[in-house]
Write an enzyme that holds these catalytic residues in place. Structure first.
Site, mmCIF file in Angstrom:
data_model
loop_
_atom_site.group_PDB
_atom_site.id
_atom_site.type_symbol
_atom_site.label_atom_id
_atom_site.label_comp_id
_atom_site.label_asym_id
_atom_site.label_seq_id
_atom_site.Cartn_x
_atom_site.Cartn_y
_atom_site.Cartn_z
ATOM 1 N N SER A 125 -28.051 67.191 34.055
ATOM 2 C CA SER A 125 -28.271 68.108 35.169
ATOM 3 C C SER A 125 -29.345 67.569 36.101
ATOM 4 C CB SER A 125 -28.725 69.455 34.592
ATOM 5 O OG SER A 125 -29.272 70.276 35.589
ATOM 6 N N TYR A 150 -34.293 74.786 28.178
ATOM 7 C CA TYR A 150 -32.965 74.312 28.591
ATOM 8 C C TYR A 150 -33.074 72.950 29.263
ATOM 9 C CZ TYR A 150 -29.132 73.599 31.865
ATOM 10 O OH TYR A 150 -28.126 73.022 32.613
ATOM 11 N N LYS A 154 -31.794 68.921 28.175
ATOM 12 C CA LYS A 154 -31.033 67.951 28.984
ATOM 13 C C LYS A 154 -31.735 66.596 28.953
ATOM 14 C CE LYS A 154 -27.562 70.472 30.281
ATOM 15 N NZ LYS A 154 -26.282 70.243 29.583
HETATM 16 N N1 UFG Z 1 -30.205 82.629 44.179
HETATM 17 C C1 UFG Z 1 -30.403 83.800 44.896
HETATM 18 N N2 UFG Z 1 -29.909 84.951 44.373
HETATM 19 C C2 UFG Z 1 -29.246 85.009 43.176
HETATM 20 C C3 UFG Z 1 -29.055 83.792 42.462
HETATM 21 C C4 UFG Z 1 -29.548 82.633 42.984
HETATM 22 O O1 UFG Z 1 -31.006 83.797 45.971
HETATM 23 O O2 UFG Z 1 -28.854 86.091 42.766
HETATM 24 C C5 UFG Z 1 -30.719 81.378 44.749
HETATM 25 C C6 UFG Z 1 -31.738 80.705 43.851
HETATM 26 O O3 UFG Z 1 -33.010 81.231 44.103
HETATM 27 C C7 UFG Z 1 -31.571 79.242 44.269
HETATM 28 C C8 UFG Z 1 -30.099 79.130 44.648
HETATM 29 O O4 UFG Z 1 -29.655 80.459 44.846
HETATM 30 O O5 UFG Z 1 -32.342 79.002 45.393
HETATM 31 C C9 UFG Z 1 -29.254 78.508 43.566
HETATM 32 O O6 UFG Z 1 -29.499 79.188 42.338
HETATM 33 P P1 UFG Z 1 -28.564 79.028 41.072
HETATM 34 O O7 UFG Z 1 -29.108 79.903 39.998
HETATM 35 O O8 UFG Z 1 -27.136 79.213 41.446
HETATM 36 O O9 UFG Z 1 -28.730 77.498 40.724
HETATM 37 P P2 UFG Z 1 -30.055 76.694 40.347
HETATM 38 O O10 UFG Z 1 -30.256 75.691 41.411
HETATM 39 O O11 UFG Z 1 -31.187 77.541 39.948
HETATM 40 O O12 UFG Z 1 -29.516 76.117 38.989
HETATM 41 C C10 UFG Z 1 -29.264 74.832 38.769
HETATM 42 C C11 UFG Z 1 -28.173 74.694 37.690
HETATM 43 C C12 UFG Z 1 -28.702 75.103 36.361
HETATM 44 C C13 UFG Z 1 -30.013 74.433 36.107
HETATM 45 C C14 UFG Z 1 -30.996 74.786 37.181
HETATM 46 C C15 UFG Z 1 -32.359 74.242 36.884
HETATM 47 O O13 UFG Z 1 -27.036 75.476 38.019
HETATM 48 O O14 UFG Z 1 -27.792 74.725 35.361
HETATM 49 O O15 UFG Z 1 -30.485 74.282 38.379
HETATM 50 O O16 UFG Z 1 -33.280 74.638 37.802
HETATM 51 F F1 UFG Z 1 -30.544 74.777 34.957
#
Ligand code: UFG
Length: 339
Positions: A125, A150, A154
């Site tokens: 990831s 988590y 990775k």
């Molecule tokens: N977000 C929102 N509202 C929500 C959900 C997410 O605004 O309800 C925003 C988050 O703050 C972030 C963006 O959308 O800025 C993306 O969030 P996600 O949760 O979809 O994805 P992430 O970038 O946090 O997650 C990714 C991978 C995970 C990993 C993570 C580590 O999908 O598997 O990065 O930081 F673990």
């Protein structure tokens, strides 16, 4: 002779899409899953897309004896390992559960690789890069200390693979570092099926649009980005799955430059949360109920890939636009709702 690829966690979101692309590329695929984090919807969808019942072994990769039996029963040429827990917040609350499951299952696979000589593809990831100093990130960008168990699993599994390849002749490995996989298969027969309230952005968007959730909270609009919301590299799930086909072919056809390789799997295109929401509304012709909320703990401001290495060495490139991907995600949510 057809080669056989084992897909651990093959009934999950990424595993099911990878199974379809591998089978369509001419590989025999064996799916192994314990259905601890998914139901049979995607497995059934895979069989429908491919028009045949796919071999399925219900098992837990933490069970070393069961893993040994699986490799006795099938002549596996390459193994792709997805079977792992994946919720960042849960891993903070239950670290040992994450370490036990995610590390032990991979050690059991590497034991088989050692014993039998195997090609192993690990699903890593972009989380390994943490908050990057320079954007976009290349494979040479430094890994940052993990901010969750988590993320730590990775990094550790990447190291397990690297060290096993170095120590055991006959073991070769590729780690693919995914950015943000989103979307669904164009057939709408397989897709993302989060349990309970989704943590990730796109399932939360589609569930809000369908009426399952009242309102999307956009976490933070005061980040130092062009519109104040976080930027990510959203990669279409089918594009992502195709990267695995390229990586498996590279391993099995003896095309690797080194016995252990790492590739970023992303588009190279930063998209903000606000841009994603607007694109979803536009392509699907609807209005989404959303509000701005405080920043979410642990979120990085911005991250996107430099995918040059995957483009040039793997011969893979992301093809779908964010709009196409968001239309597919919406079609999947509607199908789940029977609409
Ligand atoms: N977000 C929102 N509202 C929500 C959900 C997410 O605004 O309800 C925003 C988050 O703050 C972030 C963006 O959308 O800025 C993306 O969030 P996600 O949760 O979809 O994805 P992430 O970038 O946090 O997650 C990714 C991978 C995970 C990993 C993570 C580590 O999908 O598997 O990065 O930081 F673990």
């Amino acid at each position: 002779m057809k080669k056989t690829v084992l897909v651990s966690g093959g009934a999950g979101f990424i595993g099911s899409h990878v199974t379809v692309e591998l089978a369509q590329a001419g590989y025999d695929v064996v799916i192994a899953d314990n259905f601890s984090n998914c139901d049979r919807t995607n497995y059934d969808g895979v069989c429908r897309i491919l028009g045949k019942k796919m071999p399925l072994v219900e098992m837990d990769f933490c069970d070393a004896k069961a893993v040994d039996k699986l490799f006795d029963d099938y002549k596996i040429d390459a193994c792709i390992h997805f079977a792992a827990y994946k919720a960042v917040g849960e891993s903070v609350a239950e670290p040992l559960m994450y370490y036990r499951n995610n590390l032990l299952s991979f050690i059991n696979i590497l034991d088989q690789a050692h014993k039998r000589g195997l090609n192993v593809l690990f699903s890593s990831s972009a989380t390994v890069y943490g908050e990057p100093e320079h954007l976009p990130v290349t494979e040479k960008s430094p890994r940052q200390p993990a901010t969750s168990p988590y993320g730590n699993t990775k990094q550790m599994c990447e190291d397990f693979l690297r060290d096993s390849v170095a120590a055991y002749p006959g073991v070769k490995g590729i780690a693919l570092r995914y950015f943000n996989p989103i979307g669904a298969h164009p057939s709408a027969l397989i897709g993302e099926l989060p349990r309970g309230v989704p943590n990730n952005l796109v399932p939360f968007i589609t569930q809000t649009a369908i009426g399952k959730r009242e309102c999307l909270s956009i976490f933070g609009n005061d980040y130092p980005t062009p519109d104040g919301t976080c930027q990510r590299d959203y990669i279409d799930i089918v594009d992502l799955a195709k990267a695995h086909v390229c990586a498996v072919a590279r391993m099995l056809d003896g095309k690797m430059k080194k016995p252990y390789e790492v590739f970023n799997v992303g588009t190279g295109r930063p998209v903000s949360v606000m841009e994603l929401v607007t694109a979803f509304e536009k392509v699907n012709g609807l209005k989404l109920n959303y509000k701005f909320a405080p920043r979410r703990a642990g979120d990085v401001t911005a991250i996107w890939a430099d995918p040059t290495l995957a483009n040039e060495d793997l011969g893979w490139k992301a093809e779908r636009s964010v709009e196409e991907t968001l239309a597919a995600a919406w079609a999947w949510e509607k199908r789940l709702a029977g609409k």
